[in-house]
Each structure stands twice: as C-alpha cells, then as structure tokens.
Design an enzyme around this catalytic site. Structure first.
Site, short mmCIF file in Angstrom:
data_model
loop_
_atom_site.label_atom_id
_atom_site.label_comp_id
_atom_site.label_asym_id
_atom_site.label_seq_id
_atom_site.Cartn_x
_atom_site.Cartn_y
_atom_site.Cartn_z
N GLY A 222 0.77 -1.24 0.00
CA GLY A 222 0.00 0.00 0.00
C GLY A 222 0.79 1.28 0.00
CD GLU A 263 2.14 -8.80 2.85
OE1 GLU A 263 1.12 -8.39 2.26
OE2 GLU A 263 2.09 -9.62 3.77
N GLY A 265 4.14 -3.70 -3.42
CA GLY A 265 4.03 -4.08 -4.83
C GLY A 265 4.33 -2.86 -5.68
NE ARG A 302 -3.19 0.38 -11.50
CZ ARG A 302 -3.21 1.62 -11.08
NH1 ARG A 302 -2.87 2.62 -11.88
NH2 ARG A 302 -3.60 1.91 -9.86
CE1 TYR A 306 -8.68 -1.50 -9.22
CE2 TYR A 306 -7.00 -1.33 -10.92
CZ TYR A 306 -7.66 -2.06 -9.96
OH TYR A 306 -7.29 -3.36 -9.74
CB CYS A 332 -14.95 -4.46 -29.88
SG CYS A 332 -16.19 -3.99 -31.03
CD GLU A 333 -16.14 -4.00 -23.43
OE1 GLU A 333 -16.68 -3.12 -22.75
OE2 GLU A 333 -16.35 -5.21 -23.31
CE1 TYR A 360 -1.28 -5.56 -8.04
CE2 TYR A 360 -0.53 -3.31 -7.73
CZ TYR A 360 -0.74 -4.57 -7.24
OH TYR A 360 -0.42 -4.87 -5.94
N1 LLP Z 1 -0.18 -7.35 0.26
C1 LLP Z 1 -1.46 -7.74 0.10
C2 LLP Z 1 -2.03 -8.73 1.01
C3 LLP Z 1 -2.22 -7.20 -0.95
O1 LLP Z 1 -3.47 -7.58 -1.10
C4 LLP Z 1 -1.62 -6.28 -1.84
C5 LLP Z 1 -2.37 -5.73 -2.95
C6 LLP Z 1 -0.28 -5.91 -1.63
C7 LLP Z 1 0.40 -6.46 -0.55
C8 LLP Z 1 0.44 -4.94 -2.51
O2 LLP Z 1 -0.14 -3.68 -2.53
P1 LLP Z 1 0.60 -2.45 -3.24
O3 LLP Z 1 1.88 -2.22 -2.47
O4 LLP Z 1 0.89 -2.86 -4.63
O5 LLP Z 1 -0.34 -1.33 -3.13
N2 LLP Z 1 -4.73 -3.89 -9.06
C9 LLP Z 1 -4.84 -2.72 -8.19
C10 LLP Z 1 -4.16 -2.92 -6.86
C11 LLP Z 1 -4.72 -4.12 -6.13
C12 LLP Z 1 -3.89 -4.45 -4.96
C13 LLP Z 1 -4.33 -5.73 -4.36
N3 LLP Z 1 -3.55 -6.10 -3.23
C14 LLP Z 1 -4.27 -1.51 -8.91
O6 LLP Z 1 -3.84 -1.66 -10.05
O7 LLP Z 1 -4.33 -0.41 -8.38
#
Ligand code: LLP
Length: 405
Positions: A222, A263, A265, A302, A306, A332-333, A360
């Site tokens: 996050g 964690e 991402g 995205r 979103y 086609c959307e 993502y």
């Molecule tokens: N840990 C858990 C348990 C999670 O569910 C997630 C993301 C992360 C870590 C990593 O979160 P980050 O650091 O990337 O914010 N597809 C969406 C984001 C969905 C995230 C789902 N879980 C987007 O493109 O914004």
C-alpha cells in the site's frame, strides 16, 4: 533524481522489439528497494515484494538478487517464486478466500503462510496444531487506499478475519496450541498518509499481548508512488521514523521486540515500468481528437477499471505543441487511456509512452478480442532484453480442444 529511461532509450527499444511493449528498468526497482532499506535501517524490518504486481520470472529473479523477499497471493505465484530461486523461508503466501487444499500445498512447499478466514484457520489448527507456525490476516476496520476498489481493511471488506472475531482466534490457540507468529493487515493500495499505517500498528499492538508466540507485525503493502507529475507518494523516510518510534515504544512498554514486515508491490515496480504503444488512427469529432493506439484495456486496464491516471508522453514528437487528446484503445468497448489529455502534437505512427505501467499492468492484461498480449523487455545494465515474447495465434489456440465434427 530517480533513475528513468529516456525518451530516446524507450523509442529505440520500441523500434527494436515492436509495440505494444512493456519495458521494465531493473535499476529503478533496486533504487526503490534501497530507499526502503535506508528508511528502515534502524528497525528490524523485512520486505516481501507483492509479486501480484508483476510476476515475470526475470523480475522475480532480480528481486531475489537484490535481497528482497517475495509475497504471493496464490500457490502458483509461490511456485513461480520457487522457480525464480527463492528459498521457502523468503516466500510469504498471503492467501484470501482459498480452498484449504491450497494451504496444505503451501505447507508442503515450506513457505510462510498468512491465513485470512476462521474457517481455514480451524482446518489448519486441526491438521497442523503446534507443528507449523502461521500468520493470521486480520481485518482492522480501517478505511484506507486510493479508491474503494483497492481499499481492503474496512468493515465491509471481504479480506481478513474481522478483528471483532479475535476471541475465536484465541480459542484456537488454547485448544490446538496453534503458534501464531504473525499478525497481518493490508488496508489498501496507494496509502499516502503515514498515520494510516500507524493506526494499523496500534490495532495490532493492542492485540499482541494475547499472542504469546507473536514475532512479526506484517503491515502489508500500500505504499503510494506518484502517478501524476508533481504528485507525491508516501513519505517513506517518515514512515520508517514513525514505525521505529512505535516499535520502540512497544518494546519499552512490554519488553517484546517484534519485527515488522511490509509487502510492497507498486512501490517497487510501478515506476520501473513503461507501456509503449503506437498510434494507429487520428479521428477528429467536433472539438475532440481521438487518438487510436495499438493497445487498449486488454493491456492496461487500470484507467478503465479504477479511473487511474497514467501519464502519457509522445516520445517520437516530444517537441510538438501541446494539444488536448482523447487517447483510446482498439478494443471493441469504450476503452480510454486518457481524456482531454495535453500531449505534444500526435501524428499517426507516433510512439506514446504510458508511465507507471510496472505494477498491475501486464499482470492484469488479457487476450480480450483475441488480441495478443504485449511483449516484455527488461533493461538492465543498459541492455534491453526480451523477457516475454509476444503471443502468437498458436498461443491463443494452445489450451483449446477442438471437438470432432
Ligand atoms: N499485500 C497484500 C495482502 C495485498 O493484497 C496487496 C495488494 C499488496 C500487498 C500490494 O499492494 P501495493 O503495495 O501494490 O499497493 N490492481 C490494483 C491494486 C490491487 C492491490 C491488491 N492487493 C491496482 O492496479 O491499483
């Protein structure tokens, strides 16, 4: 200044490998990891890359080589991490709403596991009791994150064991001698405000005295990165400072020194990724100029899913006059990447780059409209190498079984 690939590098890479193309910059990932390490240098912290953001094995290998661990959201991601050379101890599996059989599989692979439902925790306690230390994912009832679709810790979220059920978790510790090593939360993606993380820590610290085997507080992902020019991400130095204060305060009060896990991402890979597309047609409609490109929501969902902003630049005519464009896909959307976006004058055949495409992006891509997914290239040590070839028609047919007439 963060490391970036220049327009020239991107353009040359696009011409060499064709478009649409995802390009990732290894050194940028390293740089982000080092920023985290620096911010948390005085805290017992470990980082597990949330590989759901981007699972190409070459990215996983790079993550491993720089010393970062990996967080997985499916047993297949666990297997990819193993194939990228991670030892099981460096793999975390944070599951949600999965069949218990996937958890037994993960136990068989020897990885760290966070369980997110009472149902699975009970089955786990029955089967493994004291023998396999485990983590639990809690739902702390905190609203956080960039938009509701990516908010996961609030009181109506499907994720985690609701914190109000904590007595039932404690009962399992008593009945089955379960060793709960980790309390986990992930409240959302794109959390700018450091105090939201602190609020989560406080919820977990309040519960900690009830967990005698507890070693780790896992705050999930996050951490926000900027998407718009001039926008700011989470202040990671401040996050490091606040987490240190909280954990030291807890140690002074209780005599227990817990470690913290994250964690990340997006923080690690979002800015390291670029989606390069080529413009196919220009269509003037009243005051609106639609720019069609050889990509769409099938490659980067995205914006449509979103409402996310991805910055776009014209890398083959960057000195052109700025004009407003609707940049749209060929699906086609209704699939828009951007509306009324000021971009240097676009001509048919120009190459555009969409920034922040590392997290993502490819990972959520599909073959909708029977289109091929983009190829992926990794730039490392100034060398651009193909890490996933473009699909072929055979790929689209590969898993289909043709019935006899
Ligand atoms: N840990 C858990 C348990 C999670 O569910 C997630 C993301 C992360 C870590 C990593 O979160 P980050 O650091 O990337 O914010 N597809 C969406 C984001 C969905 C995230 C789902 N879980 C987007 O493109 O914004």
């Amino acid at each position: 200044m963060p490391q970036v690939l220049t327009h020239q590098q991107l353009l040359e890479t696009a011409k060499e490998f064709g478009t649409p193309l995802y390009v990732y910059h290894a050194e940028r990932i390293t740089e982000q990891y080092l920023r985290l390490k620096e911010a948390f240098r005085e805290t017992n912290a470990s980082f597990f890359y949330a590989c759901k953001a981007l699972t190409n094995v070459n990215i996983l290998r790079h993550i491993r080589q720089i010393g970062c661990n990996v967080d997985c959201s499916s047993v297949n991601e666990v297997k990819l991490a193993l194939s990228a050379g991670f030892e099981p101890a460096r793999i975390l599996y944070t599951s949600n709403n999965i069949a218990f059989s996937e958890i037994t599989e993960a136990v068989g692979l020897g990885v760290n596991i966070n369980i997110d439902s009472l149902s699975n925790l009970r089955k786990f306690a029955d089967q493994y009791g004291h023998s396999y230390p485990v983590g639990v994912r809690l739902r702390p009832n905190i609203m956080a994150g960039g938009n509701i679709k990516i908010s996961t810790g609030h009181g109506k979220s499907k994720f985690g064991i609701p914190v109000e059920d904590i007595d039932k978790v404690i009962d399992l510790i008593r009945e089955k001698d379960l060793q709960i090593r980790t309390l986990h939360i992930h409240t959302g993606s794109e959390i700018k405000d450091v105090e939201v993380f602190v609020k989560g820590i406080e919820v977990l610290f309040d519960l900690a005295p009830r967990f005698p085997a507890l070693k780790t507080i896992d705050l999930g992902g996050g951490i926000k990165v900027p998407y718009k020019p001039g926008e700011e991400g989470t202040d990671v130095a401040l996050l490091g400072k606040r987490v240190k204060e909280e954990f030291e305060g807890f140690a002074e009060k209780t005599g227990r020194r817990l470690q913290v896990w994250f964690e990340p991402g997006k923080f690690l890979v979002s800015e390291a990724g670029y989606l390069i597309v080529q413009t196919t047609v220009l269509k003037q409609s009243g005051a609106t100029c639609f720019v069609g490109v050889d990509s769409g929501l099938n490659h980067l969902i995205r914006p449509m899913f979103y409402g996310s902003y991805h910055h776009i630049e014209n890398i083959s005519n960057n000195s052109g006059a700025l004009r407003p464009y609707h940049i749209v896909g060929n699906i086609c959307e209704t699939d828009s990447f951007a509306e009324d976006r000021m971009v240097a004058e676009i001509r048919e055949g120009d190459y555009l780059v969409l920034y922040n495409a590392g997290a993502y992006g490819f990972e959520m891509a599909s073959n909708y409209n029977a289109r091929f997914k983009p190829a992926e290239v990794l730039v490392k040590d100034n060398k651009a190498q193909l890490i996933r070839r473009r699909d072929t028609l055979d790929d689209l047919l590969a898993t289909q079984l043709i019935l006899k007439d």
